[in-house]
Motif scaffolding. Structure first.
Motif, PDB file in Angstrom:
ATOM      1  N   CYS A   1       0.863  -1.173   0.000  1.00  0.00           N
ATOM      2  CA  CYS A   1       0.000   0.000   0.000  1.00  0.00           C
ATOM      3  C   CYS A   1       0.902   1.226   0.000  1.00  0.00           C
TER       4      CYS A   1
ATOM      5  N   CYS B   1      -2.316  -3.472  -2.547  1.00  0.00           N
ATOM      6  CA  CYS B   1      -2.463  -4.288  -1.345  1.00  0.00           C
ATOM      7  C   CYS B   1      -2.944  -5.715  -1.615  1.00  0.00           C
TER       8      CYS B   1
ATOM      9  N   GLU C   1     -12.141  -1.149   3.446  1.00  0.00           N
ATOM     10  CA  GLU C   1     -11.731   0.233   3.694  1.00  0.00           C
ATOM     11  C   GLU C   1     -12.929   1.164   3.445  1.00  0.00           C
TER      12      GLU C   1
HETATM   13  S1  SF4 Z   1      -7.062   0.138  -1.143  1.00  0.00           S
HETATM   14 FE1  SF4 Z   1      -6.429   0.979   0.780  1.00  0.00          FE
HETATM   15  S2  SF4 Z   1      -4.982  -0.513   1.573  1.00  0.00           S
HETATM   16 FE2  SF4 Z   1      -5.187  -0.926  -0.592  1.00  0.00          FE
HETATM   17  S3  SF4 Z   1      -3.576   0.252  -1.571  1.00  0.00           S
HETATM   18 FE3  SF4 Z   1      -5.410   1.566  -1.585  1.00  0.00          FE
HETATM   19  S4  SF4 Z   1      -5.232   2.758   0.257  1.00  0.00           S
HETATM   20 FE4  SF4 Z   1      -3.806   1.070   0.505  1.00  0.00          FE
END
Ligand code: SF4
Ligand code: FAD
Ligand code: FAD
Ligand code: FES
Lengths: 284, 465
Positions: B57, B102, B121
């Motif tokens: 991330c 991620c 999220e």
């Molecule tokens: S979805 Fe959330 S955890 Fe995944 S890369 Fe984007 S900001 Fe980071």
């Protein structure tokens, strides 16, 4: 909100609007324009700057009441406000020392050419002003032009003042002058810009036009304002609005300006009741 | 923790509007997890000791941390963990290319059950929003220093949010009449409701950030003029200059840049014309050139306005740079894909409207600099599509306005501002930059991350901490 300081119809269908926008006029130069919205749901439209007062922080616009946004602007009263005035946009007009400059204007261009002519005069040029309109009662700001012009010429469609006819008579106007013309500057509707350029091409006089394609952002972000000049695509908002009138692809510009012709009449026909109820529903 | 058991590999689907319904409206496609679905999905996370998702991330959210709180139903605590790293979770949860970040390195991916990190999220962010105004963070005492931020996109919003909390007086200057950058003028309502962006902007306003719209830095005032008043400036002006292909017929009526098409729709709300006054044409057959998120957004918007909509892309499906989820959504909704196809000219009718798109068919050759297999024309193989509109979504680069009006600011080849990757510092003292204006068109999370780093560096410079 940008406060409306003055608003009035100066001749039939042409309005003068003065708005308070101190940031916008701080570095304003002749030939630049602003983009405004008349109300929150409004479209963004470009208008040339016809005058300004940096000390009072006000900008003056002259516009033709032609469609939905200008219609709304025309109804504004002193003391009311509009949500967007952004600028100064576009490049300043080139204020060189040319010798004799012929300033050709019609419609809203009479207003927008004024600060350019004023700066050209202050720079030391001789100014021949040619104003064009359908009839003599459509001229305005004549006193302003008389003061800065070495000669003031009129062309009217109906012959009520000066030459009878339209801008096609420009070569005669030039021939009748006692002096050579070194440069022509044209402001106004697209037809005037085109016909003015057509008239000066055979005479070989460099001609600058202030183009008025459809725009949205005015900062080079959307590309709707693209025009072909000398075979190259340019964004009028950031590379212009002034271009060499002899290099502009006029048929393309005239066509592109018509893109939304059909849609633009819709708001003029839509009743305000319908608009209000729809709006109320979505902004619950 | 309970005794070791076999991991649950059933990724919980996110409820969506059915394709045949959503292709006719501009409401959000994905409806979001319910609490039950979120908890069930969160419980699938095996809470790795050395989680591989976190380093993937760009802002290193403590992913297992916030997921553990969802699993136990402590959403408030989950929000806290999430927001300590990501100030725009409702946005990122919706638009991040998770399959490239991620979720790509999730331990369960190999087993075929990648945890839906982005959806979780989003769930937390929406849960918080539904409860009303978010908790206000502590704001440090005033430093007496002033910072100007140029551009109200994700990079600028992040810098403003971080610095206001550290006690700076912060003003954002935005060229358009609304804050949010691409989030408001580019990404459509059906993917990112504007109410979410407005909420984030209002939050900053409540924290005390001064928001100035209709202000074009470089025109209204230059950077140097602002520096007479401010102690430091962050430039987050994005990559807003549209590219065209420079092929014959591109100036015909009906040929748009993606920016124009999307701006009319989103920023100006053309899809609600004439209630909103900016017109948008209702077309019958729209071709969108390109294969990124921007192209998908244009094609799906055209579909919703009632057109037959087709993506014309010069490589194959595998190389599409768009988020996988959006490609799948577009396919389900009925967008037609023409792969290995490159427009070479447009032909118009007598009144100057585009009518035909002439294309060259391609095949894939060796991988190019981007690592993707490069398209090679197949000689003599041309094809023609009847169209009444074309949207050119082949890319954007930074607008030259700020570079050309700021002496001493070093620019890269494509007009991007050169800035240090770790701090955002530029060739000029007191000027930092980050987001798309530095990297060229990239992602929301990278812009946000760059804003974070720059805010930290600016704080160090201004307060020597
Ligand atoms: S979805 Fe959330 S955890 Fe995944 S890369 Fe984007 S900001 Fe980071
Ligand atoms: C850089 C620039 C500067 C400009 N300066 C001025 C100015 O100072 N004063 C001013 O009045 N206008 C000016 N214009 C033109 C002005 O922007 C348009 O008239 C305006 O957008 C019309 O908006 P509307 O919503 O009222 O009309 P719309 O509903 O958008 O248009 C109504 C119909 O009129 C046509 N039309 C619109 N404008 C013109 C025009 N000027 N000539 C011929 N046909 C037109 C349209 O194609 C449409 O069919 C300028 C344009 C540019 C690009
Ligand atoms: C249609 C579309 C879809 C996308 N989809 C995704 C996606 O699904 N996932 C993802 O991660 N990313 C996506 N992106 C990319 C992502 O939106 C951008 O990478 C991100 O917004 C960059 O943020 P930024 O703050 O650097 O710039 P921007 O968001 O571009 O904001 C810059 C702001 O600065 C303003 N500005 C510019 N010049 C000036 C000036 N001179 N003065 C004042 N203000 C100025 C602009 O008006 C703008 O508001 C998409 C982009 C587009 C166009
Ligand atoms: S008006 Fe959008 S690029 Fe010129």
């Amino acid at each position: 909100m940008y406060k409306v300081i003055a608003s009035r119809m100066i001749v039939p269908n042409v309005h003068v609007l003065t708005v308070e926008a101190p940031d916008v006029v701080r570095d304003m130069q002749p030939g630049q324009f602003v983009i405004i919205r008349a109300e929150e749901e409004g479209e963004r439209i470009p208008l040339s700057v016809s005058d300004w007062d940096a000390d009072r922080g006000t900008v003056t616009l002259v516009f033709l009441n032609i469609g939905s946004t200008t219609h709304r602007l025309a109804r504004l009263e002193e003391g009311s406000g509009i949500p967007t005035v952004v600028g100064p946009l576009g490049n300043p007009a080139e204020i060189g020392l040319y010798g004799t400059v012929l300033c050709l204007a019609g419609c809203y261009g009479i207003g927008s050419l004024f600060p350019i002519a004023r700066a050209l005069k202050a720079r030391g040029n001789r100014i021949i002003t040619v104003l064009e309109a359908r009839s003599s009662f459509l001229f305005y700001w004549e006193e302003r032009f008389r003061q800065l012009s070495d000669k003031l010429v009129h062309i009217t469609r109906d012959g009520t003042k000066g030459y009878k006819g339209h801008v096609g008579r420009l070569p005669e106007v030039i021939k009748a002058l006692a002096e050579p013309v070194h440069r022509v500057i044209v402001n106004g509707c697209t037809f005037l810009l085109k016909r003015g350029s057509d008239a000066t091409r055979p005479l070989g006089i460099p001609t600058t036009v202030s183009l008025n394609p459809i725009m949205i952002d005015g900062t080079g972000m959307c590309g709707v304002c693209r025009v072909s000049v000398g075979g190259v695509t340019r964004f009028a908002c950031v590379h212009g609005p002034d271009f060499d009138g002899h290099q502009v692809d006029w048929p393309e510009l005239l066509q592109r300006r018509k893109t939304y012709m059909a849609e633009e009449v819709v708001p003029l026909r839509t009743s305000r009741c319908e608009e209000h109820s729809l709006h109320a529903e979505e902004t619950r | 923790m309970a005794e070791k058991k076999k991991p649950d590999l059933e990724r919980r689907e996110i409820p969506k509007q059915p394709p045949e319904v959503r292709r006719h409206n501009f409401f959000e496609v994905a409806l979001g997890y319910t609490e039950e679905l979120a908890v069930a999905e969160a419980r699938r996370c095996i809470q790795c000791k050395k989680p591989q998702c976190v380093p993937s991330c760009p802002v290193e959210i403590d992913i297992p941390g916030f997921i553990a709180h969802i699993a136990t139903g402590d959403f408030q605590e989950g929000v806290r963990v999430l927001k300590s790293r990501n100030c725009l979770p409702a946005v990122c949860g919706r638009v991040c290319p998770q399959e490239e970040q991620c979720e790509k390195t999730c331990a369960l991916k190999k087993l075929g059950g990648t945890v839906a990190i982005g959806r979780l999220e989003r769930f937390l962010a929406d849960w918080e929003a539904a409860r009303g105004a978010p908790e206000m963070p502590a704001i440090q005492g005033p430093t007496g220093k002033k910072v100007a931020v140029v551009g109200g996109g994700p990079a600028g919003l992040t810098v403003a949010g971080d610095l206001i909390q550290l006690g700076y007086a912060v003003t954002i200057y935005e060229a358009l009449h609304r804050m949010g950058g691409v989030l408001v003028y580019g990404i459509p309502e059906f993917r990112l409701p504007k109410a979410i962006v407005n909420r984030e902007v209002q939050y900053l306003q409540r924290l005390g950030v001064k928001l100035v719209t209709d202000f074009v830095v470089g025109k209204t005032r230059t950077i140097d003029s602002l520096l007479e008043e401010y102690d430091a400036i962050f430039v987050g002006s994005g990559a807003g200059l549209p590219w065209f292909m420079e092929i014959p017929g591109e100036n015909l009526n009906g040929v748009y840049s993606a920016n124009e098409y999307l701006t009319r729709l989103n920023l100006m709300k053309g899809y609600r014309f004439p209630e909103y006054h900016t017109p948008i044409k209702v077309h019958k057959r729209v071709a969108v050139v390109g294969g990124g998120n921007v192209a998908m957004d244009c094609a799906r918007s055209a579909l919703r306005l009632g057109a037959e909509s087709r993506i014309v892309y010069r490589r194959s499906r595998e190389e599409l740079p768009a988020r996988l989820e959006e490609v799948e959504n577009a396919e389900e909704e009925g967008v037609i894909f023409e792969f290995l196809t490159l427009p070479i000219r447009y032909e118009g009718d007598a009144s100057g409207w585009v009518r035909r798109m002439v294309c060259q068919r391609m095949r894939l050759g060796e991988p190019d600099a981007s690592g993707r297999r490069s398209p090679i024309p197949i000689a003599g193989d041309e094809t023609v599509f009847e169209v009444d509109a074309v949207v050119c979504a082949i890319g954007n680069s930074p607008n030259p306005l700020i570079g050309s009006t700021t002496p001493g600011l070093t620019l890269g080849k494509k007009g991007n501002i050169m800035a240090d990757e770790a701090t955002g510092s530029t060739s000029r003292a007191k000027i930092w930059a980050g987001g798309d204006v530095v990297t060229g068109a990239a992602t929301v999370i990278l812009a946000m991350g760059a804003g974070r780093k720059a805010a930290r560096a600016m704080h160090e410079y201004l307060c020597g901490s």
